[in-house]
Write an enzyme that holds these catalytic residues in place. Structure first.
Site, PDB file in Angstrom:
ATOM      1  N   ARG A 172       0.860  -1.188   0.000  1.00 60.82           N
ATOM      2  CA  ARG A 172       0.000   0.000   0.000  1.00 60.82           C
ATOM      3  C   ARG A 172       0.893   1.234   0.000  1.00 60.82           C
ATOM      4  O   ARG A 172       1.684   1.429   0.923  1.00 60.82           O
ATOM      5  CB  ARG A 172      -0.928  -0.011   1.217  1.00 60.82           C
ATOM      6  CG  ARG A 172      -1.789   1.227   1.290  1.00 60.82           C
ATOM      7  CD  ARG A 172      -2.866   1.185   2.369  1.00 60.82           C
ATOM      8  NE  ARG A 172      -3.572   2.448   2.314  1.00 60.82           N
ATOM      9  CZ  ARG A 172      -3.632   3.335   3.297  1.00 60.82           C
ATOM     10  NH1 ARG A 172      -3.081   3.070   4.481  1.00 60.82           N
ATOM     11  NH2 ARG A 172      -4.247   4.486   3.138  1.00 60.82           N
TER      12      ARG A 172
ATOM     13  N   HIS B  52      -3.250  10.799   0.450  1.00 60.84           N
ATOM     14  CA  HIS B  52      -2.758  10.566   1.820  1.00 60.84           C
ATOM     15  C   HIS B  52      -2.237  11.928   2.330  1.00 60.84           C
ATOM     16  O   HIS B  52      -1.063  12.090   2.625  1.00 60.84           O
ATOM     17  CB  HIS B  52      -1.686   9.476   1.842  1.00 60.84           C
ATOM     18  CG  HIS B  52      -1.494   8.844   3.198  1.00 60.84           C
ATOM     19  ND1 HIS B  52      -1.658   7.494   3.431  1.00 60.84           N
ATOM     20  CD2 HIS B  52      -1.154   9.370   4.392  1.00 60.84           C
ATOM     21  CE1 HIS B  52      -1.405   7.228   4.709  1.00 60.84           C
ATOM     22  NE2 HIS B  52      -1.096   8.359   5.314  1.00 60.84           N
TER      23      HIS B  52
ATOM     24  N   GLU C 223      -8.058   8.367   5.839  1.00 61.21           N
ATOM     25  CA  GLU C 223      -8.427   8.972   7.127  1.00 61.21           C
ATOM     26  C   GLU C 223      -8.954  10.400   6.987  1.00 61.21           C
ATOM     27  O   GLU C 223      -8.329  11.367   7.450  1.00 61.21           O
ATOM     28  CB  GLU C 223      -7.226   8.947   8.078  1.00 61.21           C
ATOM     29  CG  GLU C 223      -6.684   7.554   8.327  1.00 61.21           C
ATOM     30  CD  GLU C 223      -5.513   7.533   9.320  1.00 61.21           C
ATOM     31  OE1 GLU C 223      -5.005   8.598   9.691  1.00 61.21           O
ATOM     32  OE2 GLU C 223      -5.114   6.422   9.727  1.00 61.21           O
TER      33      GLU C 223
ATOM     34  N   ASN D 259      -8.050   1.505   9.271  1.00 65.63           N
ATOM     35  CA  ASN D 259      -6.794   1.739   9.993  1.00 65.63           C
ATOM     36  C   ASN D 259      -7.124   1.644  11.474  1.00 65.63           C
ATOM     37  O   ASN D 259      -7.954   2.413  11.980  1.00 65.63           O
ATOM     38  CB  ASN D 259      -6.238   3.131   9.698  1.00 65.63           C
ATOM     39  CG  ASN D 259      -5.707   3.243   8.277  1.00 65.63           C
ATOM     40  OD1 ASN D 259      -5.697   2.263   7.526  1.00 65.63           O
ATOM     41  ND2 ASN D 259      -5.260   4.422   7.906  1.00 65.63           N
TER      42      ASN D 259
ATOM     43  N   GLU E  78      -3.924  -0.219   7.804  1.00 63.19           N
ATOM     44  CA  GLU E  78      -2.805   0.214   8.663  1.00 63.19           C
ATOM     45  C   GLU E  78      -3.006  -0.372  10.043  1.00 63.19           C
ATOM     46  O   GLU E  78      -4.114  -0.381  10.583  1.00 63.19           O
ATOM     47  CB  GLU E  78      -2.750   1.740   8.831  1.00 63.19           C
ATOM     48  CG  GLU E  78      -2.216   2.497   7.659  1.00 63.19           C
ATOM     49  CD  GLU E  78      -2.193   4.010   7.900  1.00 63.19           C
ATOM     50  OE1 GLU E  78      -2.055   4.441   9.066  1.00 63.19           O
ATOM     51  OE2 GLU E  78      -2.327   4.736   6.919  1.00 63.19           O
TER      52      GLU E  78
HETATM   53  O1  IFM Z   1       1.619   7.832  10.093  1.00 62.13           O
HETATM   54  C1  IFM Z   1       0.230   7.810  10.159  1.00 62.13           C
HETATM   55  C2  IFM Z   1      -0.363   7.568   8.800  1.00 62.13           C
HETATM   56  O2  IFM Z   1       0.058   8.492   7.865  1.00 62.13           O
HETATM   57  C3  IFM Z   1      -1.880   7.656   8.887  1.00 62.13           C
HETATM   58  N1  IFM Z   1      -2.382   6.771   9.912  1.00 62.13           N
HETATM   59  C4  IFM Z   1      -1.779   6.836  11.210  1.00 62.13           C
HETATM   60  C5  IFM Z   1      -0.258   6.722  11.092  1.00 62.13           C
HETATM   61  C6  IFM Z   1       0.384   6.796  12.486  1.00 62.13           C
HETATM   62  O3  IFM Z   1       0.038   7.979  13.122  1.00 62.13           O
END
Ligand code: IFM
Length: 463
Positions: free
Chosen positions: A77, A121, A166, A299, A357
């Site tokens: 990813r 992102h 997110e 995530n 994630e």
């Molecule tokens: O590093 C971040 C990522 O970019 C998005 N999700 C959470 C991770 C950790 O904070």
């Protein structure tokens, strides 16, 4: 000790994002993103660092691909850098930017690794921020144009597409709390930004499907079960409020085509909305937002325990002793992953989930004998993979797991102070060193299984 086998076809991956690993800020025709501008402002990043070079993946991507092959992942990813492809947000794409991802995708496929591509992102081109950013509806249109450029170039080879990563972080941290780029502090802008992210997701799903009929298109949400700190009515209401804005503000429009009424009422009470007639929602928007998803990306890092603050607003409280927290201050709570998976598939009817994630920042020791000892990260990953295994065994359709992250990287407002990588990175030299967790993950992938052990039994706590 028992070995828990995962189904054939399960995606074992790692995740990264462009802004966090690429560097090469001014190379190859790239334009600045909002994070380049934000990091250059005083007092925005904990260690005063900037993502200008970070892991230098732009130059080292071939050797990083070797690391993916060594790990044995069958999926990767990554995100395309929006301002690398469209330096001013509009107009003709930057050929060098597209070529970079084109070569990456070719090499992934040649290595038997499925590319799992995220379009946004968080690295909005700064030029689009100067025209209003996500608070402006125009940015939603610009996002679709960007999605089309990428789909036209890579759609013949990339099957998995994620629109946004997110959206809560972009809207709330970026526009309400001001701790993320673009550093705005306006709840009203945050609500507009959230809606424009959602509507642009819906439009982009349709655009990508039009160009890439075989595409699997989804969105990635960061979800966290909200637990009351006590059975008191005020704390239970604090948990409801948090859940309303953190989880349901996104799940409900995407999967039910409406914003959650109780959370809308909360925002009216707080003076962020004049009425339930949401001024930023136009006719037909919510039908587009609820375009059927091929998968939901989840995530998951932790649960959130809430108490009522003196002002009645939800206040996250520590739910565990220091030694059970990661360096982000997040409680290690794998049971929350079962809870989230049960909810999205049970309550919301999602038919395919990828854990896009999951990982942990801990303080790592200096390398010794060419590797870094990180037993707590291994325990974290193992216990969360075991939660995924339990969910699959219970019939929950989880089809992939991506460890966050391949490399230590630029952790946004925390700069280089938090390390999530399976590989440690010396940011002065760019040197990468595998952590024990990389060896552990590699062994698990090779076995297509995760072994439990006496120390993996995390007590099921209640606050
Ligand atoms: O590093 C971040 C990522 O970019 C998005 N999700 C959470 C991770 C950790 O904070």
């Amino acid at each position: 000790m028992a070995l828990h086998r995962f189904p054939a076809g399960f995606l074992w991956g790692v995740a990264t994002s462009a802004q966090q690993i690429e560097g090469a800020r001014n190379e190859g025709g790239r334009g600045d993103s909002i994070w380049d501008r934000f990091a250059a402002m005083p007092d925005t990043i904990e260690d005063g660092s900037r993502p200008d070079t970070t892991c230098d993946h732009y130059h080292r991507w071939r050797e990083d691909l070797g690391r993916l092959r060594w790990l044995g992942v069958n999926a990767y990813r990554f995100s395309t850098g929006w301002s690398r492809i469209l330096p001013t947000g509009h107009g003709a794409p930057n050929p060098a930017g597209l070529d970079f991802y084109d070569a990456l995708v070719d090499e992934l496929l040649a290595s038997g690794i499925e590319p799992f591509l995220t379009l946004n992102h968080w690295d909005l081109p700064d030029a689009l921020q100067q025209r209003g950013g996500w608070a402006a509806r125009e940015t939603a249109r610009a996002f679709v144009a960007y999605a089309e450029v990428v789909a036209r170039r890579l759609g013949d080879r990339v099957r998995f597409w994620t629109t946004h990563n997110e959206p809560w972080c972009i809207a709330t941290l970026g526009h309400e709390e001001g701790s993320h780029a673009p550093g705005r502090r306006s709840p009203q802008e945050a609500l507009r930004a959230a809606h424009h992210l959602l509507v642009s997701h819906g439009w982009a799903v349709e655009a990508i499907r039009g160009l890439v009929p075989a595409a699997q298109v989804g969105i990635v949400l960061n979800l966290s079960p909200a637990w009351p700190a006590s059975p008191a009515e005020a704390d239970r209401d604090a948990a409801r409020q948090f859940d309303g804005f953190f989880n349901r503000w996104y799940l409900d429009p995407l999967l039910r085509g409406r914003y959650p009424a109780d959370a809308v009422a909360d925002r009216i009470r707080r003076g962020h909305l004049a009425s339930a007639d949401l001024p930023f929602v136009q006719d037909g928007d919510l039908d587009r937002v609820r375009a059927p998803l091929d998968y939901l990306g989840v995530n998951y890092y932790s649960r959130t325990v809430l108490a009522a603050g003196p002002d009645g607003l939800p206040k996250a409280v520590p739910a565990a002793p220091r030694e059970e927290l990661t360096e982000m201050g997040w409680e290690v709570y794998p049971d929350g992953l079962d809870e989230v998976l049960g909810r999205v598939t049970g309550e919301y009817g999602v038919r395919s989930v990828h854990i896009t994630e999951n990982g942990a920042a801990f303080v790592d020791p200096a390398p010794a004998d060419g590797r870094i000892a990180d037993p707590r990260r291994i325990a974290y990953l193992r216990d969360h993979l075991l939660a995924v295994h339990r969910a699959i065994a219970a019939g929950v359709p989880v089809h992939g797991y991506f460890a966050w992250s391949l490399l230590d990287n630029f952790e946004w407002g925390q700069g280089f102070t938090r390390r999530f990588g399976l590989y440690g990175v010396d940011f002065a030299t760019g040197e990468r060193t595998p952590k024990d967790s990389a060896f552990w993950y590699r062994d698990s992938i090779a076995a297509r299984a995760v072994a439990d052990g006496p120390e993996s039994c995390i007590a099921r706590r209640k606050p």
